[in-house]
Write an enzyme that holds these catalytic residues in place. Structure first.
Site, mmCIF file in Angstrom:
data_model
loop_
_atom_site.group_PDB
_atom_site.id
_atom_site.type_symbol
_atom_site.label_atom_id
_atom_site.label_comp_id
_atom_site.label_asym_id
_atom_site.label_seq_id
_atom_site.Cartn_x
_atom_site.Cartn_y
_atom_site.Cartn_z
ATOM 1 N N ARG A 1 -8.359 19.816 13.944
ATOM 2 C CA ARG A 1 -8.111 19.090 15.190
ATOM 3 C C ARG A 1 -7.719 17.627 14.995
ATOM 4 O O ARG A 1 -6.696 17.176 15.536
ATOM 5 C CB ARG A 1 -9.348 19.180 16.105
ATOM 6 C CG ARG A 1 -9.605 20.575 16.607
ATOM 7 C CD ARG A 1 -10.985 20.716 17.209
ATOM 8 N NE ARG A 1 -12.029 20.593 16.198
ATOM 9 C CZ ARG A 1 -13.326 20.631 16.431
ATOM 10 N NH1 ARG A 1 -13.761 20.753 17.682
ATOM 11 N NH2 ARG A 1 -14.198 20.536 15.454
ATOM 12 N N ASP B 1 -12.547 24.387 18.681
ATOM 13 C CA ASP B 1 -12.291 24.440 17.241
ATOM 14 C C ASP B 1 -11.439 25.668 16.928
ATOM 15 O O ASP B 1 -11.895 26.793 17.132
ATOM 16 C CB ASP B 1 -13.643 24.518 16.524
ATOM 17 C CG ASP B 1 -13.501 24.337 15.044
ATOM 18 O OD1 ASP B 1 -12.363 24.416 14.537
ATOM 19 O OD2 ASP B 1 -14.526 24.109 14.389
ATOM 20 N N CYS C 1 -13.090 14.829 14.015
ATOM 21 C CA CYS C 1 -13.574 16.185 14.287
ATOM 22 C C CYS C 1 -14.596 16.541 13.212
ATOM 23 O O CYS C 1 -15.149 15.647 12.568
ATOM 24 C CB CYS C 1 -12.428 17.190 14.369
ATOM 25 S SG CYS C 1 -11.504 17.426 12.841
HETATM 26 P P1 4NP Z 1 -11.910 20.847 12.397
HETATM 27 O O1 4NP Z 1 -12.149 22.398 12.119
HETATM 28 O O2 4NP Z 1 -13.271 20.235 12.654
HETATM 29 O O3 4NP Z 1 -11.047 20.836 13.604
HETATM 30 O O4 4NP Z 1 -11.251 20.282 11.151
HETATM 31 C C1 4NP Z 1 -13.074 22.901 11.200
HETATM 32 C C2 4NP Z 1 -12.826 22.792 9.864
HETATM 33 C C3 4NP Z 1 -13.714 23.330 8.946
HETATM 34 C C4 4NP Z 1 -14.861 23.949 9.388
HETATM 35 C C5 4NP Z 1 -15.130 24.049 10.730
HETATM 36 C C6 4NP Z 1 -14.224 23.507 11.634
HETATM 37 N N1 4NP Z 1 -15.756 24.516 8.458
HETATM 38 O O5 4NP Z 1 -16.760 25.109 8.885
HETATM 39 O O6 4NP Z 1 -15.519 24.412 7.253
#
Ligand code: 4NP
Length: 149
Positions: free
Chosen positions: A13, A120, A7
């Site tokens: 995720r 997300d 992800c």
């Molecule tokens: P992930 O979620 O991709 O599912 O781990 C996110 C984690 C951090 C960020 C965005 C989405 N961020 O902008 O820091």
């Protein structure tokens, strides 16, 4: 068989996808996860992801975020991406057709062609994390049936 879940931040995720998939596969399978950004490198999963997994009896608290590396394209057999942007980003990092053929959009590989993105939950609440958990759990069941003979 080595499976990599990918992800953006590797804190919401893909850590959930890794934790869920590990519970469904027999020995001989290896599951890991990574992100396309290194912003959260070294961090444990988001507290809400840890809690959501724990609600279903799965401990993801010891995972650490890491960015995807060049070696991953050699080491892993199947690379599952959580949304279309991630898929595009990961495909753009491949160096050969062989590597490209390892990369899949996770929900599409699980048969969901209409709405193949895991939303997300980072900016959402615990209900969003639970929805993501259910999406991932269903998809993991389908993928498990594809790869375990
Ligand atoms: P992930 O979620 O991709 O599912 O781990 C996110 C984690 C951090 C960020 C965005 C989405 N961020 O902008 O820091």
């Amino acid at each position: 068989m080595k499976i990599l879940m990918v992800c953006l931040g590797n804190i919401c995720r893909s850590p959930l996808a890794e934790g869920i998939m590990k519970t469904k596969l027999p020995s001989g399978f290896f599951v890991d996860s990574a992100g396309t950004i290194s912003m959260h490198e070294g961090e444990h999963p988001d507290k809400r992801a840890i809690k959501t997994a724990a609600n279903h009896g799965i401990d993801i608290s010891k995972q650490r975020s890491r960015p995807i590396t060049r070696k991953d394209f050699e080491n892993f057999d199947l690379i599952y991406c959580m949304d279309i942007d991630i898929y595009g980003d990961v495909v753009s990092k491949t160096h050969s057709e062989e590597e490209r053929q390892k990369v899949f959009l996770f929900l599409e590989a699980a048969g969901n062609h209409e709405n193949a993105e895991v939303p997300d939950p980072y900016w959402g609440d615990m209900n969003d994390f639970e929805d993501v958990y259910q999406l991932l759990d269903n998809a993991c069941n389908i993928i498990r049936n594809q790869i375990v003979i």
